[in-house]
Motif scaffolding. Structure first.
Motif, short mmCIF file in Angstrom:
data_model
loop_
_atom_site.label_atom_id
_atom_site.label_comp_id
_atom_site.label_asym_id
_atom_site.label_seq_id
_atom_site.Cartn_x
_atom_site.Cartn_y
_atom_site.Cartn_z
N GLU A 159 0.84 -1.21 0.00
CA GLU A 159 0.00 0.00 0.00
C GLU A 159 0.88 1.26 0.00
O GLU A 159 0.62 2.21 -0.74
N VAL A 160 1.92 1.25 0.83
CA VAL A 160 2.85 2.39 0.90
C VAL A 160 3.54 2.57 -0.45
O VAL A 160 3.71 3.69 -0.94
N GLN A 161 3.93 1.46 -1.09
CA GLN A 161 4.59 1.53 -2.40
C GLN A 161 3.66 2.12 -3.45
O GLN A 161 4.07 2.94 -4.27
N LYS A 162 2.37 1.75 -3.39
CA LYS A 162 1.40 2.31 -4.34
C LYS A 162 1.26 3.81 -4.14
O LYS A 162 1.17 4.57 -5.12
N MET A 163 1.22 4.25 -2.87
CA MET A 163 1.14 5.69 -2.59
C MET A 163 2.39 6.39 -3.13
O MET A 163 2.31 7.45 -3.74
N THR A 164 3.55 5.76 -2.89
CA THR A 164 4.82 6.34 -3.36
C THR A 164 4.78 6.50 -4.88
O THR A 164 5.11 7.57 -5.40
N ASP A 165 4.37 5.45 -5.58
CA ASP A 165 4.30 5.49 -7.05
C ASP A 165 3.37 6.61 -7.53
O ASP A 165 3.67 7.33 -8.47
N LYS A 166 2.23 6.75 -6.84
CA LYS A 166 1.24 7.77 -7.23
C LYS A 166 1.85 9.18 -7.09
O LYS A 166 1.75 10.00 -8.00
N PHE A 167 2.52 9.45 -5.95
CA PHE A 167 3.06 10.78 -5.73
C PHE A 167 4.28 11.06 -6.61
O PHE A 167 4.47 12.18 -7.08
N VAL A 168 5.09 10.03 -6.88
CA VAL A 168 6.24 10.20 -7.78
C VAL A 168 5.72 10.53 -9.19
O VAL A 168 6.29 11.38 -9.89
N ALA A 169 4.63 9.89 -9.60
CA ALA A 169 4.04 10.19 -10.91
C ALA A 169 3.55 11.64 -10.96
O ALA A 169 3.71 12.32 -11.99
N GLU A 170 2.97 12.13 -9.85
CA GLU A 170 2.54 13.54 -9.80
C GLU A 170 3.74 14.48 -9.95
O GLU A 170 3.67 15.50 -10.65
N VAL A 171 4.85 14.14 -9.28
CA VAL A 171 6.07 14.94 -9.37
C VAL A 171 6.56 14.97 -10.81
O VAL A 171 6.88 16.03 -11.36
N ASP A 172 6.62 13.78 -11.45
CA ASP A 172 7.08 13.70 -12.84
C ASP A 172 6.21 14.54 -13.76
O ASP A 172 6.70 15.26 -14.64
N ALA A 173 4.90 14.48 -13.55
CA ALA A 173 3.96 15.23 -14.40
C ALA A 173 4.16 16.74 -14.22
O ALA A 173 4.20 17.49 -15.20
N ALA A 174 4.29 17.19 -12.97
CA ALA A 174 4.48 18.62 -12.70
C ALA A 174 5.79 19.11 -13.30
O ALA A 174 5.85 20.18 -13.92
N ALA A 175 6.85 18.32 -13.15
CA ALA A 175 8.16 18.72 -13.68
C ALA A 175 8.14 18.74 -15.21
O ALA A 175 8.67 19.68 -15.83
N ALA A 176 7.53 17.74 -15.82
CA ALA A 176 7.46 17.69 -17.28
C ALA A 176 6.68 18.88 -17.83
O ALA A 176 7.09 19.50 -18.83
N ALA A 177 5.58 19.22 -17.18
CA ALA A 177 4.77 20.35 -17.63
C ALA A 177 5.57 21.65 -17.53
O ALA A 177 5.54 22.49 -18.45
N LYS A 178 6.31 21.83 -16.44
CA LYS A 178 7.10 23.05 -16.26
C LYS A 178 8.23 23.11 -17.27
O LYS A 178 8.49 24.17 -17.85
N GLU A 179 8.92 21.99 -17.49
CA GLU A 179 10.01 21.97 -18.48
C GLU A 179 9.48 22.33 -19.87
O GLU A 179 10.10 23.10 -20.59
N LYS A 180 8.32 21.77 -20.23
CA LYS A 180 7.71 22.07 -21.53
C LYS A 180 7.39 23.56 -21.62
O LYS A 180 7.66 24.21 -22.64
N GLU A 181 6.83 24.11 -20.52
CA GLU A 181 6.48 25.53 -20.50
C GLU A 181 7.73 26.41 -20.66
O GLU A 181 7.73 27.38 -21.40
N ILE A 182 8.82 26.02 -20.00
CA ILE A 182 10.07 26.79 -20.07
C ILE A 182 10.65 26.74 -21.48
O ILE A 182 11.07 27.76 -22.04
N LEU A 183 10.66 25.56 -22.08
CA LEU A 183 11.35 25.38 -23.36
C LEU A 183 10.53 25.83 -24.58
O LEU A 183 11.09 26.01 -25.65
N THR A 184 9.22 26.04 -24.42
CA THR A 184 8.40 26.38 -25.60
C THR A 184 7.77 27.77 -25.53
O THR A 184 6.69 27.98 -26.04
N GLN A 185 8.40 28.70 -24.86
CA GLN A 185 7.83 30.04 -24.78
C GLN A 185 8.25 30.86 -25.97
O GLN A 185 9.35 30.96 -26.34
#
Length: 185
Positions: A159-185
């Protein structure tokens, strides 16, 4: 009394994600964002105060920030505070308003900012993994004390591992969105 607390683990992991989002909002992209001035502190009335307690910040245009200072006597102090924040912005004073035109970002600077966004994301992932480690240690301790069975510990670790995976995926999504925003202005 069991040491493992699912709600606490989830709260701490969510806190790491929120902290990352806050850090990312302060990264400058080509577009005007009022969060860019969040770290600015100003010396007024003999104390250091956050900019948002002495002025209103807005983004009237895509490449311009506007700072409406509430007290005319603080305009110079606000200008100094912005200059000392090393944001690469040159305020233009217009009465009680400071206009901050955002210069174009060079491709090299964009890459640096994207790398910094990745570094922030890695820090958030490390924080999440540390929470996972603490939770797993608490589960092992609970098992030692006979508060839970071995099967229960294994189920909760999954259960803890599933929570970890969920939050790591949120981190990856937020970082990817920000990198895209930075590189495509």
């Amino acid at each position: 009394m069991p040491k493992y607390d699912k709600a606490d683990v989830e709260r701490r992991m969510a806190g790491a994600v929120e902290s990352l989002k806050s850090d990312l909002s302060g990264l400058r992209t080509g577009r005007a964002n009022t969060a860019l001035l969040d770290p600015v502190v100003v010396e007024v009335y003999g104390a250091m105060m956050p900019l948002n307690q002495v002025a209103t910040v807005s983004a009237p245009e895509p490449r311009m920030l506007s700072v409406q200072v509430w007290d005319r006597a603080n305009v110079i102090a606000v200008e100094k505070g912005i200059a000392h924040a090393n944001l690469g912005l040159n305020p233009i004073i217009d009465g009680q308003t400071l206009r901050l035109p955002l210069p174009d970002l060079t491709q090299e600077r964009r890459k640096e900012l994207a790398k910094l966004a990745g570094k922030y994301a890695e820090g958030a992932k490390i924080a999440i993994r540390n929470v996972r480690r603490d939770a797993n240690e608490a589960l092992k301790e609970d098992e030692k004390k006979k508060d839970i069975s071995e099967d229960e510990r294994k189920r909760l670790e999954e259960e803890v591992q599933k929570m970890t995976d969920k939050f790591v995926a949120e981190v990856d999504a937020a970082a990817a969105a920000k990198e895209k925003e930075i590189l495509t202005q």
